[in-house]
Design a protein around this motif. Structure first.
Motif, PDB file in Angstrom:
ATOM      1  N   MET A   1       0.848  -1.195   0.000  1.00 22.37           N
ATOM      2  CA  MET A   1       0.000   0.000   0.000  1.00 22.37           C
ATOM      3  C   MET A   1       0.882   1.242   0.000  1.00 22.37           C
ATOM      4  SD  MET A   1      -2.926  -1.549   0.114  1.00 22.37           S
ATOM      5  CE  MET A   1      -4.134  -0.294   0.517  1.00 22.37           C
ATOM      6  N   ALA A   2       0.423   2.276  -0.661  1.00 24.20           N
ATOM      7  CA  ALA A   2       1.188   3.515  -0.716  1.00 24.20           C
ATOM      8  C   ALA A   2       0.984   4.321   0.546  1.00 24.20           C
ATOM      9  CB  ALA A   2       0.751   4.332  -1.932  1.00 24.20           C
ATOM     10  N   SER A   3       1.860   5.310   0.761  1.00 28.74           N
ATOM     11  CA  SER A   3       1.693   6.181   1.923  1.00 28.74           C
ATOM     12  C   SER A   3       0.420   6.984   1.777  1.00 28.74           C
ATOM     13  CB  SER A   3       2.895   7.118   2.064  1.00 28.74           C
ATOM     14  OG  SER A   3       3.035   7.918   0.918  1.00 28.74           O
ATOM     15  N   GLY A   4      -0.216   7.294   2.913  1.00 27.57           N
ATOM     16  CA  GLY A   4      -1.535   7.897   2.869  1.00 27.57           C
ATOM     17  C   GLY A   4      -1.573   9.333   3.323  1.00 27.57           C
ATOM     18  N   ALA A   5      -2.797   9.776   3.686  1.00 23.64           N
ATOM     19  CA  ALA A   5      -3.066  11.181   3.929  1.00 23.64           C
ATOM     20  C   ALA A   5      -2.420  11.716   5.192  1.00 23.64           C
ATOM     21  CB  ALA A   5      -4.589  11.393   3.994  1.00 23.64           C
ATOM     22  N   ALA A   6      -1.934  10.858   6.088  1.00 28.15           N
ATOM     23  CA  ALA A   6      -1.332  11.351   7.319  1.00 28.15           C
ATOM     24  C   ALA A   6       0.109  11.813   7.103  1.00 28.15           C
ATOM     25  CB  ALA A   6      -1.351  10.259   8.384  1.00 28.15           C
ATOM     26  N   GLY A   7       0.607  11.689   5.885  1.00 29.85           N
ATOM     27  CA  GLY A   7       1.955  12.147   5.599  1.00 29.85           C
ATOM     28  C   GLY A   7       2.771  11.070   4.932  1.00 29.85           C
ATOM     29  N   GLU A   8       4.031  11.371   4.655  1.00 24.17           N
ATOM     30  CA  GLU A   8       4.870  10.443   3.915  1.00 24.17           C
ATOM     31  C   GLU A   8       5.212   9.189   4.716  1.00 24.17           C
ATOM     32  OE1 GLU A   8       8.271  12.518   2.572  1.00 24.17           O
ATOM     33  OE2 GLU A   8       7.173  13.801   1.179  1.00 24.17           O
ATOM     34  N   TRP A  83      -3.977  -8.782   8.984  1.00 20.99           N
ATOM     35  CA  TRP A  83      -3.867  -8.760   7.524  1.00 20.99           C
ATOM     36  C   TRP A  83      -3.417  -7.383   7.046  1.00 20.99           C
ATOM     37  CZ3 TRP A  83      -3.676 -12.247   3.793  1.00 20.99           C
ATOM     38  CH2 TRP A  83      -4.034 -11.922   2.488  1.00 20.99           C
ATOM     39  N   ILE A  84      -3.996  -6.330   7.624  1.00 21.13           N
ATOM     40  CA  ILE A  84      -3.574  -4.960   7.298  1.00 21.13           C
ATOM     41  C   ILE A  84      -2.108  -4.764   7.667  1.00 21.13           C
ATOM     42  CG2 ILE A  84      -3.873  -2.513   7.873  1.00 21.13           C
ATOM     43  CD1 ILE A  84      -6.844  -3.090   8.356  1.00 21.13           C
ATOM     44  N   ASP A  85      -1.758  -5.211   8.865  1.00 19.77           N
ATOM     45  CA  ASP A  85      -0.389  -5.043   9.350  1.00 19.77           C
ATOM     46  C   ASP A  85       0.611  -5.736   8.429  1.00 19.77           C
ATOM     47  OD1 ASP A  85       1.104  -3.913  11.679  1.00 19.77           O
ATOM     48  OD2 ASP A  85       1.764  -5.990  11.896  1.00 19.77           O
ATOM     49  N   LEU A  86       0.260  -6.923   7.966  1.00 19.42           N
ATOM     50  CA  LEU A  86       1.126  -7.693   7.082  1.00 19.42           C
ATOM     51  C   LEU A  86       1.347  -6.991   5.749  1.00 19.42           C
ATOM     52  CD1 LEU A  86       2.597 -10.435   6.561  1.00 19.42           C
ATOM     53  CD2 LEU A  86       0.411 -11.275   5.642  1.00 19.42           C
ATOM     54  N   HIS A  87       0.330  -6.270   5.268  1.00 19.83           N
ATOM     55  CA  HIS A  87       0.392  -5.653   3.945  1.00 19.83           C
ATOM     56  C   HIS A  87       0.784  -4.182   3.966  1.00 19.83           C
ATOM     57  CE1 HIS A  87      -1.777  -9.341   2.902  1.00 19.83           C
ATOM     58  NE2 HIS A  87      -1.402  -9.113   1.669  1.00 19.83           N
ATOM     59  N   PRO A  89       3.886  -1.544   4.714  1.00 14.61           N
ATOM     60  CA  PRO A  89       5.341  -1.478   4.943  1.00 14.61           C
ATOM     61  C   PRO A  89       5.667  -1.078   6.380  1.00 14.61           C
ATOM     62  CG  PRO A  89       4.788  -0.494   2.836  1.00 14.61           C
ATOM     63  CD  PRO A  89       3.486  -0.798   3.508  1.00 14.61           C
ATOM     64  N   ARG A  90       6.686  -1.705   6.941  1.00 18.22           N
ATOM     65  CA  ARG A  90       7.006  -1.549   8.358  1.00 18.22           C
ATOM     66  C   ARG A  90       7.365  -0.118   8.743  1.00 18.22           C
ATOM     67  NH1 ARG A  90       4.426  -5.099  10.506  1.00 18.22           N
ATOM     68  NH2 ARG A  90       5.448  -4.393  12.425  1.00 18.22           N
ATOM     69  N   HIS A  91       7.834   0.694   7.799  1.00 13.76           N
ATOM     70  CA  HIS A  91       8.259   2.051   8.161  1.00 13.76           C
ATOM     71  C   HIS A  91       7.085   3.019   8.254  1.00 13.76           C
ATOM     72  CE1 HIS A  91       7.935   2.348   3.776  1.00 13.76           C
ATOM     73  NE2 HIS A  91       7.865   3.653   3.926  1.00 13.76           N
ATOM     74  N   ARG A 120       2.958   1.568  16.077  1.00 17.64           N
ATOM     75  CA  ARG A 120       2.639   2.387  14.904  1.00 17.64           C
ATOM     76  C   ARG A 120       1.142   2.463  14.620  1.00 17.64           C
ATOM     77  NH1 ARG A 120       3.594  -0.513   9.253  1.00 17.64           N
ATOM     78  NH2 ARG A 120       2.775  -2.606   9.611  1.00 17.64           N
ATOM     79  N   TRP A 121       0.337   1.667  15.339  1.00 18.98           N
ATOM     80  CA  TRP A 121      -1.096   1.619  15.084  1.00 18.98           C
ATOM     81  C   TRP A 121      -1.845   2.709  15.856  1.00 18.98           C
ATOM     82  CZ3 TRP A 121      -4.770  -1.776  12.694  1.00 18.98           C
ATOM     83  CH2 TRP A 121      -4.202  -2.680  11.789  1.00 18.98           C
ATOM     84  N   HIS A 122      -2.833   3.331  15.180  1.00 18.22           N
ATOM     85  CA  HIS A 122      -3.663   4.372  15.802  1.00 18.22           C
ATOM     86  C   HIS A 122      -5.096   4.207  15.299  1.00 18.22           C
ATOM     87  CE1 HIS A 122       0.185   6.360  16.794  1.00 18.22           C
ATOM     88  NE2 HIS A 122       0.522   6.053  15.550  1.00 18.22           N
ATOM     89  N   LEU A 123      -6.041   3.978  16.208  1.00 18.06           N
ATOM     90  CA  LEU A 123      -7.446   3.838  15.841  1.00 18.06           C
ATOM     91  C   LEU A 123      -8.189   5.148  16.070  1.00 18.06           C
ATOM     92  CD1 LEU A 123      -8.382   0.305  17.276  1.00 18.06           C
ATOM     93  CD2 LEU A 123      -7.277   0.901  15.105  1.00 18.06           C
ATOM     94  N   HIS A 124      -9.039   5.516  15.113  1.00 20.11           N
ATOM     95  CA  HIS A 124      -9.835   6.743  15.195  1.00 20.11           C
ATOM     96  C   HIS A 124     -11.309   6.361  15.009  1.00 20.11           C
ATOM     97  CE1 HIS A 124      -6.048   9.023  14.740  1.00 20.11           C
ATOM     98  NE2 HIS A 124      -5.746   8.113  13.837  1.00 20.11           N
TER      99      HIS A 124
END
Length: 204
Positions: A1-8, A83-87, A89-91, A120-124
């Protein structure tokens, strides 16, 4: 998955479940379209079981992670988070927008998220009765309209195959989903609706 709206260094997912999707089969084959006549469907149908669809929409790219499952228990939610965590990237940090329901905040989920590796996980959580604010529900609507509404499914496996094929087709050229109204317009509409509901409750 590409980087998202929270930043790079982060990705933002809109997550939800579409539960009890029915594998409905028509009792008779549909008649094909011809000049002057649309395709016909019988009104009665056979029920061939149900599945639950889990989906996480990358709000920046429109790409979707999906899984079909037999149920939507706390353990099913946890399995999809893994599944999300696996897919992802770790950074990248993982931000998840989701409904405020008990399965999403269950003990198995909380325990898993409390581990240092999930820092690294944050739930909203969206407010109660505000599932409409979750963009993935728009994706569910597109899926229903384009892949499920007029189809006949001979089995749960057939239904699962159609969903997975359509999701793969979507991800081949994903499109970010965007609100058609501004945040101020949406908030104003919600306030008007709340005022109207309060007046109705007071009147009765």
């Amino acid at each position: 998955m590409a980087s998202g709206a929270a930043g790079e260094r982060a990705v933002v997912f809109s997550f939800d479940e579409k539960t009890q999707i029915q594998a409905l089969d028509r009792t008779q084959p549909s008649l094909p379209m011809r000049p002057g006549r649309n395709r016909t469907l019988t009104h009665d149908y056979k029920r061939n079981g149900t599945i639950d669809l889990f989906a996480a929409l990358d709000v920046a790219t429109g790409e979707v992670l999906t899984q079909t499952r037999k149920r939507h228990t706390a353990n099913d939610v946890l399995a999809f988070f893994k599944w999300i965590d696996l897919h992802t990237p770790r950074h990248l940090d993982v931000h998840v927008i989701l409904d405020n329901v008990s399965a999403h905040k269950s003990e198995p989920v909380r325990t898993w998220l409390s581990h240092p590796r999930r820092k690294r996980w944050h739930l909203h959580f969206t407010p109660t009765s505000s599932s409409w604010a979750n963009l993935v529900d728009r994706w569910f609507s597109i899926l229903t309209r384009k892949a499920l509404k007029t189809q006949a499914f001979t089995s749960v496996e057939h239904l699962k195959d159609v969903i997975e094929h359509w999701a793969a087709h979507w991800n081949h050229d994903p499109q970010p989903l965007k609100w058609t109204k501004t945040a101020d317009q949406i908030i104003a509409k919600v306030k008007r609706a709340r005022t109207a509901l309060n007046k109705t409750a007071t009147h009765h």
